[in-house]
Enzyme design. Structure first.
Site, mmCIF file in Angstrom:
data_model
loop_
_atom_site.group_PDB
_atom_site.id
_atom_site.type_symbol
_atom_site.label_atom_id
_atom_site.label_comp_id
_atom_site.label_asym_id
_atom_site.label_seq_id
_atom_site.Cartn_x
_atom_site.Cartn_y
_atom_site.Cartn_z
ATOM 1 N N ARG A 186 3.801 57.556 34.363
ATOM 2 C CA ARG A 186 4.344 57.538 33.030
ATOM 3 C C ARG A 186 5.515 56.579 32.813
ATOM 4 O O ARG A 186 5.198 55.598 31.987
ATOM 5 C CB ARG A 186 5.093 58.922 32.864
ATOM 6 N N HIS A 195 -6.347 59.233 28.203
ATOM 7 C CA HIS A 195 -5.136 59.689 28.274
ATOM 8 C C HIS A 195 -4.949 61.053 27.498
ATOM 9 O O HIS A 195 -4.720 61.041 26.229
ATOM 10 C CB HIS A 195 -4.243 58.492 27.419
ATOM 11 N N TYR A 235 -4.248 54.270 8.271
ATOM 12 C CA TYR A 235 -3.738 52.844 7.587
ATOM 13 C C TYR A 235 -3.815 51.639 8.094
ATOM 14 O O TYR A 235 -3.597 50.576 7.599
ATOM 15 C CB TYR A 235 -2.387 53.216 6.509
#
Length: 742
Positions: free
Chosen positions: A39, A85, A129
């Site tokens: 991570r 993921h 968007y």
């Protein structure tokens, strides 16, 4: 047998017991290792964390090439989350958005279309968007994935495969930097200029034992995407690169803009890396409001595409260097970047690496990639040569081959037996199209066979010689440098490196315009400063239920000393006080004076003055003005005990009066000078405590005002003269009933 014996409880043997410390330790260690390796820390080879690697790989699987169409970010995020993921989509989208931000990434890996955030600190638009695709730099990182360049591993559910590391055509760790916080460790690698990093790699290939100083002369320091000026000495930067840890100062880039007629303003065109422009403007506005840098009059943000922050001085007589030096101290126009090159070596071992070790890890990875790709190519060549040799045998015996295909029941077996062909070759011949039987095709096959044979020999020669391998790696790096280096758009160095210019000591008090003010403090602790020296008994408005407590004349350059009942002194700059138009502001917002501690006195600080501080119990001492200045809001403890008063020392004798109306006169030299403490006994009391203290010159006697406002005096004080800490005598006739001298 009973039913219990035949069907034992399946959960009976599944419960185990172990010490809580061991259970927690094992689970926390598992969590820590997962955080460190999967991570927070980047891989030294490709400079990526797993989430970034999976984003790029998923975008490649979607064929989002730099020259192809864009796809919705929501689609990309969904594919990454569903295939590779299994974490929150918001976290994945935030990570992808950062890869597209030119102010966060020196060489962006994602080409974003839409609102992906800005340097002001605004968040990107929602993923539905925005659209994205890969950049050429990201494509270079994944070059060779289909050629067995790296290992693949199963994804989280075992249905797909993902790369363990990317081939990485350039040292992405150093070029784009990385930051992350793991468990018990963190990383913070600054971005660098790709051209310089590759030059350092080429030098390390040429001289594997290269000295750190030589590498640092090639790579002089970080190159931040937002530019700025790195103001650190070469020795400091070199030490940071040698050890993998250090602190580097980064300043904004600024210039003086001439407005004509002697007027000028400062224009900031580049701000430090990771500083949000909106918060920087807010901080500068706050500095102006609280008058922390009095010579700064105004700040304006005139930024459009480029950054343009305008700083206006209060007067043109101000030195621009002094103004900026003061702003560097109190705002994020100068920041410290904590370099910490803690990375995963070979994807497994976290280690703080020097610059040379990071470059070596990348070069070793590139060599492994080269060998694997070469072996993969050799396998492909061998397979193709096998087919070509079969084709050529077919062309030499074309009529017989056609005859076998036309008349034999099992042409495959007959051809393998008659021409000594392999199964692969026969399958290729049987699948050959009729148009391939022309003469020109035979010539092309022979030419292809010769070229592949020559390529195979070259590859085998390279794999047998380490020097040839490094030469090939160097050629590849030069090609990448040509694509993204100084000659490419945006490839020039953006951050200048220079040692900080020495600016003389900054006297913040000298920056304050000296103006007279009248300081007014109310009973409820509201303070304000009215312009000019107003009459101290002038009528002033207060809040309902409030009234005047004290007023005195001062100047804006003064430091005001507040003495609290807790025995602490607090320092308040007079220029920081609110104006006199309103009711002021609570004094306790400016200093950390407890609510149960009243303000005993307030006065302008003067150098060289001595003060007597005394407690209600009658203890006290003399303190020098230099020992009462406080540097923080929490003030400075001087008197231990319940403070009663603080008075400037004058004359040659002190006069004390107790609540029992007994008065004592003693010489000043009996009082000790201290910086802090309880002090000594001023007057002895059987009951009650101290009421007031004043100072006199013995020859001039003692004077006071009676209730009618007339001045009374006692010239002969022999009756009350004594040693310190004695009881004294009853006060003279006519002494005020409140036991106060004033």
């Amino acid at each position: 047998m009973s039913d219990d014996t035949q069907n034992p409880d399946p959960s009976a043997d599944q419960t185990t017991s172990e010490p809580l410390s061991r259970a927690i330790g094992e689970r926390y260690l598992t969590y820590a290792l997962s955080t460190i390796m999967n991570r927070a820390l980047p891989d030294a080879r490709d400079g990526l964390k797993p989430v970034h690697r999976r984003i790029l790989f998923a975008m490649r699987e979607l064929r989002l090439n730099p020259t192809g169409p864009f796809r919705k970010s929501a689609k990309i995020t969904g594919d990454v989350m569903g295939n590779y993921h299994p974490h929150g989509d918001a976290a994945i989208y935030d990570a992808m958005a950062r890869l597209a931000q030119p102010f966060a990434m020196r060489y962006p890996l994602v080409d974003g279309q839409g609102n992906f955030g800005n340097i002001d600190g605004d968040n990107p638009a929602a993923s539905r968007y925005t659209e994205a695709r890969l950049t050429a730099a990201a494509e270079a990182l994944m070059e060779g994935l289909t050629e067995n360049a790296v290992d693949f591993r199963p994804n989280y559910d075992g249905t797909l495969e993902e790369p363990v590391v990317l081939p990485a055509a350039f040292p992405n760790l150093l070029c784009n930097g990385a930051s992350g916080i793991a468990v018990g460790m963190a990383t913070n690698v600054p971005p660098h200029n790709l051209h310089e990093v590759i030059d350092a790699c080429l030098h390390l290939i040429k001289s594997p034992d290269a000295r750190d100083d030589t590498l640092i002369s090639i790579m002089p320091g970080p190159d931040f995407p937002t530019g700025g000026v790195l103001v650190e000495s070469r020795d400091t930067i070199a030490e940071a690169y040698r050890t993998g840890r250090g602190s580097l100062r980064l300043r904004a880039r600024w210039s003086v803009e001439d407005l004509g007629r002697g007027q000028w303003q400062i224009v900031v065109t580049e701000i430090p890396y990771q500083v949000q422009k909106s918060k920087l403007i807010e901080r500068l506005a706050e500095v102006i409001q609280i008058k922390k840098v009095p010579i700064l009059a105004d700040v304006r943000d005139e930024s459009a595409e480029d950054i343009r922050i305008v700083l206006e001085p209060k007067t043109r007589a101000v030195d621009p260097d002094q103004l900026m030096a003061a702003l560097f101290r109190v705002s994020d126009l100068e920041v410290r970047f904590g370099l910490n090159m803690n990375v995963l070596i070979d994807g497994r071992t976290p280690r703080v690496c020097s610059l040379k070790e990071v470059l070596r890890a990348f070069l070793d990875h590139r060599r492994e990639v080269l060998v694997r790709r070469s072996n993969h190519r050799l396998d492909k060549i061998a397979a193709r040569l096998e087919v070509l040799e079969g084709y050529m045998i077919a062309f030499l015996n074309l009529d017989r081959v056609i005859e076998i295909i036309r008349y034999e029941d099992d042409p495959k077996a007959v051809m393998m037996a008659e021409f000594k062909l392999t199964e692969v070759q026969v399958e290729a011949i049987l699948n050959m199209r009729l148009r391939a039987l022309r003469k020109l095709e035979e010539i092309e096959l022979r030419a292809e066979h010769e070229n592949l044979t020559a390529e195979r020999e070259a590859l085998m020669a390279m794999l047998a010689d380490e020097g040839s391998q490094w030469s090939r790696i160097a050629d590849q790096l030069r090609e990448t440098r040509g694509q993204f280096g100084k000659s490419a758009p945006g490839g020039q160095r953006r951050t200048d490196i220079a040692e900080a210019e020495e600016v003389g000591p900054i006297d913040m008090d000298a920056m304050i315009e000296r103006e007279p003010v009248t300081v007014i403090l109310s009973k409820m602790g509201w303070i304000r400063a009215m312009r000019g020296h107003q009459p101290l008994d002038a009528e002033v408005k207060f809040k309902d239920g409030d009234g005047p407590f004290m007023a005195f004349h001062a100047e804006t350059t003064d430091k005001l000393m507040v003495y609290g009942a807790n025995g602490r002194f607090y320092t308040v700059p007079a220029n920081n006080l609110p104006g006199g138009r309103g009711m002021g502001e609570p004094l306790r917002l400016m200093i950390d004076l407890p609510n149960d501690a009243a303000v005993i006195d307030m006065f302008p600080w003067r150098d060289g003055v001595k003060y007597l501080v005394a407690s209600k119990s009658g203890d006290g001492f003399i303190v020098n003005s230099g020992d009462i200045l406080a540097q923080t809001r929490s003030g400075k403890q001087v008197l231990n005990g319940d403070a009663l008063l603080c008075k400037p020392v004058t004359g040659d004798h002190a006069v004390t009066v107790g609540e029992n109306r007994k008065l004592l006169v003693f010489a000043l030299d009996e009082l000790p000078e201290m910086a802090r403490g309880k002090g000594v006994r001023l007057q002895k009391f059987k009951d009650g405590g101290l009421s007031d203290v004043t100072f006199i010159t013995l020859e001039q006697g003692l004077s006071w005002k009676d209730p009618a406002g007339r001045t009374r005096r006692e010239d002969d004080l022999t009756e009350w003269l004594g040693k310190r800490a004695t009881a004294g005598r009853m006060a003279p006739r006519g002494f005020p009933q409140d036991n106060r001298f004033n």
